[in-house]
Every structure is written in structure tokens, then in C-alpha cells.
Design a protein around this motif. Sequence first.
Motif, short mmCIF file in Angstrom:
data_model
loop_
_atom_site.label_atom_id
_atom_site.label_comp_id
_atom_site.label_asym_id
_atom_site.label_seq_id
_atom_site.Cartn_x
_atom_site.Cartn_y
_atom_site.Cartn_z
N ALA A 1 0.84 -1.21 0.00
CA ALA A 1 0.00 0.00 0.00
C ALA A 1 0.87 1.26 0.00
CB ALA A 1 -0.91 0.00 1.23
N LEU A 2 0.39 2.28 -0.68
CA LEU A 2 1.05 3.58 -0.70
C LEU A 2 0.21 4.58 0.08
CD1 LEU A 2 2.05 3.76 -4.48
CD2 LEU A 2 3.54 3.17 -2.55
N GLU A 3 0.85 5.25 1.01
CA GLU A 3 0.16 6.29 1.78
C GLU A 3 0.17 7.58 0.98
OE1 GLU A 3 -1.27 5.68 4.78
OE2 GLU A 3 -0.64 3.60 4.49
N GLY A 4 -0.79 8.45 1.29
CA GLY A 4 -0.80 9.75 0.62
C GLY A 4 -2.18 10.30 0.48
N GLU A 5 -2.33 11.16 -0.51
CA GLU A 5 -3.57 11.90 -0.75
C GLU A 5 -4.55 11.05 -1.57
OE1 GLU A 5 -4.63 16.04 -3.13
OE2 GLU A 5 -2.57 15.71 -2.47
N THR A 6 -5.83 11.17 -1.23
CA THR A 6 -6.89 10.54 -2.00
C THR A 6 -7.73 11.65 -2.60
OG1 THR A 6 -6.93 8.68 -0.45
CG2 THR A 6 -8.81 8.90 -1.90
N LEU A 7 -7.91 11.64 -3.89
CA LEU A 7 -8.67 12.70 -4.57
C LEU A 7 -10.14 12.33 -4.68
CD1 LEU A 7 -6.28 13.65 -7.53
CD2 LEU A 7 -6.47 14.72 -5.28
N GLU A 8 -10.98 13.34 -4.72
CA GLU A 8 -12.40 13.15 -4.99
C GLU A 8 -12.57 12.81 -6.46
OE1 GLU A 8 -15.17 13.44 -2.91
OE2 GLU A 8 -13.65 13.46 -1.31
N HIS A 9 -13.56 11.98 -6.75
CA HIS A 9 -13.88 11.66 -8.14
C HIS A 9 -14.24 12.94 -8.88
CE1 HIS A 9 -14.21 7.59 -9.75
NE2 HIS A 9 -14.20 7.20 -8.50
N PRO A 10 -13.60 13.20 -10.01
CA PRO A 10 -13.97 14.39 -10.78
C PRO A 10 -15.29 14.13 -11.51
CG PRO A 10 -12.36 13.16 -12.01
CD PRO A 10 -12.54 12.44 -10.69
N ASP A 11 -15.92 15.17 -11.95
CA ASP A 11 -17.15 15.04 -12.72
C ASP A 11 -16.79 14.89 -14.20
OD1 ASP A 11 -19.84 14.91 -13.25
OD2 ASP A 11 -20.10 17.09 -13.33
N TRP A 12 -16.01 13.85 -14.51
CA TRP A 12 -15.55 13.58 -15.87
C TRP A 12 -16.30 12.35 -16.38
CZ3 TRP A 12 -9.46 14.03 -15.84
CH2 TRP A 12 -9.11 15.33 -15.47
N ASP A 13 -17.01 12.50 -17.46
CA ASP A 13 -17.77 11.40 -18.03
C ASP A 13 -16.84 10.34 -18.61
OD1 ASP A 13 -20.00 9.95 -18.89
OD2 ASP A 13 -20.09 11.02 -20.80
N GLU A 14 -16.83 9.17 -18.00
CA GLU A 14 -15.99 8.03 -18.43
C GLU A 14 -14.51 8.37 -18.50
OE1 GLU A 14 -17.43 5.87 -21.79
OE2 GLU A 14 -19.35 5.48 -20.82
N GLY A 15 -14.05 9.31 -17.68
CA GLY A 15 -12.65 9.66 -17.63
C GLY A 15 -12.25 10.75 -18.61
N ILE A 16 -13.20 11.24 -19.40
CA ILE A 16 -12.89 12.29 -20.36
C ILE A 16 -12.89 13.63 -19.63
CG2 ILE A 16 -13.52 13.40 -22.55
CD1 ILE A 16 -12.92 10.32 -22.76
N PRO A 17 -11.76 14.33 -19.59
CA PRO A 17 -11.71 15.61 -18.88
C PRO A 17 -12.81 16.56 -19.34
CG PRO A 17 -9.51 14.93 -19.57
CD PRO A 17 -10.48 13.99 -20.21
N SER A 18 -13.46 17.20 -18.39
CA SER A 18 -14.58 18.09 -18.71
C SER A 18 -14.15 19.22 -19.64
CB SER A 18 -15.25 18.63 -17.45
OG SER A 18 -14.30 19.16 -16.57
N ALA A 19 -12.88 19.62 -19.59
CA ALA A 19 -12.37 20.66 -20.48
C ALA A 19 -12.44 20.24 -21.95
CB ALA A 19 -10.93 21.02 -20.12
N LEU A 20 -12.56 18.92 -22.19
CA LEU A 20 -12.62 18.41 -23.56
C LEU A 20 -14.03 18.06 -24.01
CD1 LEU A 20 -9.55 15.99 -23.52
CD2 LEU A 20 -9.62 18.38 -24.26
N SER A 21 -15.01 18.24 -23.14
CA SER A 21 -16.38 17.80 -23.43
C SER A 21 -16.93 18.39 -24.71
CB SER A 21 -17.32 18.16 -22.27
OG SER A 21 -16.95 17.46 -21.13
N GLU A 22 -16.73 19.69 -24.91
CA GLU A 22 -17.30 20.35 -26.09
C GLU A 22 -16.70 19.79 -27.38
OE1 GLU A 22 -17.50 24.81 -27.97
OE2 GLU A 22 -17.47 24.65 -25.78
#
Length: 194
Positions: A162-183
Motif C-alpha cells: 500500500a502507498l500512503e498519501g492523498e486521495t482525490l475526490e472523483h472528478p465530474d468527468w464522463d468516463e474519464g474524459i476531462p470536462s475541459a474536452l467535453s465540447e
Amino acid sequence: MLTISDILNDNFEWDEVIIDEDEFEELSTELIIDFLKKNTPKERQLLAISWNFDNSKKVIQWIVEQPDTDKGTILYLYWYMTPSFLKENCADRKECEENYSWALEDYDIISTIEKNYLSDFYNAQIYAFNPTNDLYSDGYDWTKEYDESKAKVKIPDVMFKALEGETLEHPDWDEGIPSALSEIMDKLYNALDE
């Protein structure tokens, strides 16, 4: 054939554009990798934790080939690629190609991860990941799928650590596609010849 520079151009005319599935796959993959190149390893982690693993494996392959990708991201990707199945069924790449050709990309990615991970190729570690208690999947234990006595090739011991560290919140990215690329992704999808 369209290029990334075409579709990233704000003045690009989409009206008459028609692409086939192969072009769509290639352009969407290039678009995501271009986005990742322009951003930080944090965006790779966000992509990983929201990725649909039915999407292009070329994106994952690119991520695992970058020495500045976080070790936590790499360990996450490793276990989500379900190495247990391949370790139990394939002694080597040739056997994978002969019997499980559909899994060859996964085999190559898992092999790359192991080689790089064991050689300290990845030079940063901020993000947490525990394969026996995956906080991104309600504490799921990925290691329970692995039976070493059935394995043709053993999963390296370090991959269980196991690796200790930061856990990020799930982004609101549809199927992993960055929202900046949605358009742009929507425009590509609309250009797809059905």
C-alpha cells in the motif's frame, strides 16, 4: 484526415465534417493525451480514477510510460487492469497473443508497469492506493482475485504494498474524459458517420 491542431482551432468549421469510428478513436485518444501533456500528473490521477477501461488503452499506455506519473496512479492502474487473470493464464506474451489476443494491450501495459515500478522509474509519489482496501471502490480488495498457487507468473511482491498519501475526490468527468474536452468530444461524436 483531421488533426488535433484542426479540431483545437477555435475557428475550425465542423459543419461538413464526417469521420469514421477509427478516426474518432484516434482523434479522441490524441486529444486526451494532448490534454494530459499540457497538464500535471494530478490530471492523470483524476483521469485514472474516473476512466472507463473500455476506452482506448493507448491513453493508459502513455500514462504508464511517463516517469513523472505518480506511483499511486500507477499502482491504481495496475490493479484496475486485473493482472490476476493474465498471471494465471499467460506464462508470457506469446501465450497471451495465442490464447487471449483481446487482452494483449492489457498484458503489455501490465508488463510495462511492472518493469518500470521495479526499476524505480516513477519518481514521485503523492497519491494513496491500497490494493487490499481500495478507497476508490468502497474498500474493495483487488488481491483476493489472485491465487498465487494458480499463477503461471507471480505478481511482484512490491505491487501488493500500500502507498500512503492523498486521495482525490472523483472528478465530474464522463468516463474519464476531462470536462475541459467535453465540447470538442461532443463535436467529434456528432461528426461520426453512423
